[in-house]
Design a protein around this motif. Structure first.
Motif, short mmCIF file in Angstrom:
data_model
loop_
_atom_site.label_atom_id
_atom_site.label_comp_id
_atom_site.label_asym_id
_atom_site.label_seq_id
_atom_site.Cartn_x
_atom_site.Cartn_y
_atom_site.Cartn_z
N LEU A 184 -97.99 -63.54 45.32
CA LEU A 184 -98.63 -63.00 44.12
C LEU A 184 -97.89 -63.44 42.85
N PHE A 185 -96.56 -63.46 42.93
CA PHE A 185 -95.78 -63.92 41.78
C PHE A 185 -96.09 -65.37 41.46
N TYR A 186 -96.03 -66.24 42.46
CA TYR A 186 -96.25 -67.65 42.21
C TYR A 186 -97.71 -67.94 41.86
N ALA A 187 -98.65 -67.16 42.41
CA ALA A 187 -100.06 -67.36 42.07
C ALA A 187 -100.30 -67.01 40.59
N SER A 188 -99.77 -65.87 40.14
CA SER A 188 -99.91 -65.50 38.73
C SER A 188 -99.17 -66.51 37.85
N PHE A 189 -98.04 -66.96 38.35
CA PHE A 189 -97.29 -68.00 37.67
C PHE A 189 -98.13 -69.27 37.53
N GLY A 190 -98.90 -69.55 38.59
CA GLY A 190 -99.76 -70.72 38.59
C GLY A 190 -100.83 -70.67 37.52
N PHE A 191 -101.43 -69.48 37.32
CA PHE A 191 -102.41 -69.33 36.24
C PHE A 191 -101.78 -69.68 34.89
N VAL A 192 -100.56 -69.18 34.68
CA VAL A 192 -99.88 -69.42 33.41
C VAL A 192 -99.57 -70.90 33.24
N VAL A 193 -99.00 -71.51 34.27
CA VAL A 193 -98.58 -72.90 34.18
C VAL A 193 -99.78 -73.82 33.95
N THR A 194 -100.88 -73.57 34.68
CA THR A 194 -102.06 -74.43 34.55
C THR A 194 -102.58 -74.42 33.12
N SER A 195 -102.65 -73.25 32.52
CA SER A 195 -103.13 -73.16 31.14
C SER A 195 -102.12 -73.74 30.17
N SER A 196 -100.84 -73.49 30.41
CA SER A 196 -99.80 -73.95 29.48
C SER A 196 -99.68 -75.47 29.45
N VAL A 197 -99.77 -76.09 30.62
CA VAL A 197 -99.64 -77.55 30.69
C VAL A 197 -100.75 -78.23 29.91
N SER A 198 -101.96 -77.67 29.97
CA SER A 198 -103.07 -78.29 29.25
C SER A 198 -102.87 -78.21 27.74
N ILE A 199 -102.06 -77.25 27.30
CA ILE A 199 -101.80 -77.09 25.86
C ILE A 199 -100.54 -77.81 25.42
N ALA A 200 -99.47 -77.63 26.19
CA ALA A 200 -98.15 -78.05 25.71
C ALA A 200 -97.49 -79.15 26.52
N VAL A 202 -95.80 -80.78 30.34
CA VAL A 202 -94.85 -80.35 31.37
C VAL A 202 -93.49 -80.00 30.79
N LEU A 203 -92.93 -80.85 29.95
CA LEU A 203 -91.57 -80.63 29.46
C LEU A 203 -91.45 -79.42 28.56
N LEU A 204 -92.43 -79.23 27.68
CA LEU A 204 -92.37 -78.10 26.77
C LEU A 204 -92.56 -76.79 27.52
N VAL A 205 -93.43 -76.77 28.52
CA VAL A 205 -93.62 -75.57 29.34
C VAL A 205 -92.31 -75.21 30.05
N PHE A 206 -91.62 -76.22 30.57
CA PHE A 206 -90.34 -75.97 31.24
C PHE A 206 -89.33 -75.37 30.27
N CYS A 207 -89.28 -75.90 29.06
CA CYS A 207 -88.32 -75.37 28.07
C CYS A 207 -88.64 -73.94 27.69
N TYR A 208 -89.91 -73.62 27.48
CA TYR A 208 -90.28 -72.25 27.14
C TYR A 208 -89.91 -71.28 28.26
N LEU A 209 -89.93 -71.75 29.49
CA LEU A 209 -89.62 -70.88 30.62
C LEU A 209 -88.12 -70.67 30.78
N ILE A 210 -87.35 -71.76 30.74
CA ILE A 210 -85.95 -71.71 31.15
C ILE A 210 -84.98 -71.49 30.00
N VAL A 211 -85.15 -72.21 28.90
CA VAL A 211 -84.13 -72.18 27.84
C VAL A 211 -83.94 -70.79 27.23
N PRO A 212 -85.00 -70.05 26.84
CA PRO A 212 -84.76 -68.71 26.29
C PRO A 212 -84.07 -67.78 27.28
N SER A 213 -84.42 -67.89 28.56
CA SER A 213 -83.80 -67.03 29.56
C SER A 213 -82.33 -67.36 29.74
N VAL A 214 -81.99 -68.65 29.79
CA VAL A 214 -80.59 -69.06 29.93
C VAL A 214 -79.79 -68.64 28.71
#
Length: 284
Positions: A184-200, A202-214
């Motif tokens: 369920l986590f990865y499936a909901s994650f998948g909805f987010v990633v699919t929409s985000s990639v079409s906008i921003a 691959v690289l920008l989506v990765f940065c929004y996910l990891i850099v603020p958290s780190v």
């Protein structure tokens, strides 16, 4: 900066805030799970699905056709299913190895598919860094509604998701269905990633996910404080990145990615001034 320019930049900036909101939260889970590159891999799988869908008759070469989104989402769900089955601590193959293999294969397959398309270099550029300046208010509203629904879903089941991310041993002791909630986590994650990639991209989506958290982990231990720091950083970097890309006439996505890197370095450099020990690299 005149009002016409502000009106032009407004959809991109609001979209970046929406991306910050959901990805900074999901990033807390991803970092705690130790699957740092799962977002990059899922994003690349989503990009592969979108690339394949462009060649379908229903898409007719249009990367914005509805079928492109659904095929991309289907590919992402397959990836989500695979990643939800590799959590076992007793597995001989490290989960990061499987995630890395999925990323490499999806990247190569997307490049092979794009080699048969016209404007190959443009497709590759959009896949990597997107074109967030081209986002419309309609896309912003649709994305906000989708991410809002996913945010509510995660809030309702937050105890389960946080348990399997931060204390999986306790979750197992309580006989929680780890694999089910992982999916369920990865499936909901998948909805987010699919929409985000079409906008921003691959690289920008990765940065929004990891850099603020780190970055947040350098200054806070609790989830609430990490989110506050992550959301603040994402907002500032988004505004600064959009402004610099316009002022210096640079690609917006790549500019935001580099701005994330520079701000993270700055935050790490000033961290010792706050006294407590902190390190980006896990010393264990």
């Amino acid at each position: 900066m005149d009002s016409a320019m502000l009106s032009f930049l407004a959809p991109a900036f609001v979209a970046s805030l929406i991306l910050t909101g959901i990805h900074a939260y999901l990033g807390v889970h991803v970092v705690e799970r130790g699957v740092i590159f799962v977002d990059l891999s899922l994003a690349q799988i989503a990009a592969l699905g979108a690339t394949v869908a462009i060649f379908l008759p229903a898409a007719a070469g249009d990367p914005h056709a509805p079928i492109v989104y659904w095929v991309s989402l289907a590919f992402t769900f397959i990836g989500a299913f695979v990643f939800s089955t590799i959590r076992s601590h007793r597995a001989r193959i490290p989960k990061e190895a499987i995630i890395g293999i999925c990323y490499a294969v999806a990247s190569a397959a997307a490049i092979l598919a794009m080699s048969k398309a016209t404007s190959e270099s443009e497709h590759l550029k959009d896949m990597l860094v997107g074109n967030i300046l081209a986002v419309s208010w309609a896309e912003v509203r649709k994305t906000a509604l989708l991410y809002g629904a996913i945010g509510i879903f995660h809030y309702v089941f937050r105890r389960r998701f946080l348990a399997i991310s931060m204390d999986p041993q306790r979750a197992e002791a309580e006989r929680m269905s780890i694999r089910f909630w992982d999916f369920l986590f990865y499936a909901s994650f998948g909805f987010v990633v699919t929409s985000s990639v079409s906008i921003a991209g691959v690289l920008l989506v990765f940065c929004y996910l990891i850099v603020p958290s780190v970055a947040a982990m350098l200054y806070a231990e609790s989830v609430g404080r990490r989110l506050a720091i992550g959301w603040s950083m994402g907002t500032i970097v988004s505004a600064l990145g959009v402004y610099l890309s316009l002022h210096l006439d640079l690609p917006t996505g790549a500019t935001i990615v580099c701005t994330f890197g520079l701000v993270l370095i700055l935050m790490a450099a000033v961290r010792p001034l706050f006294g407590a020990r902190a390190s980006i690299v896990d010393s264990r």
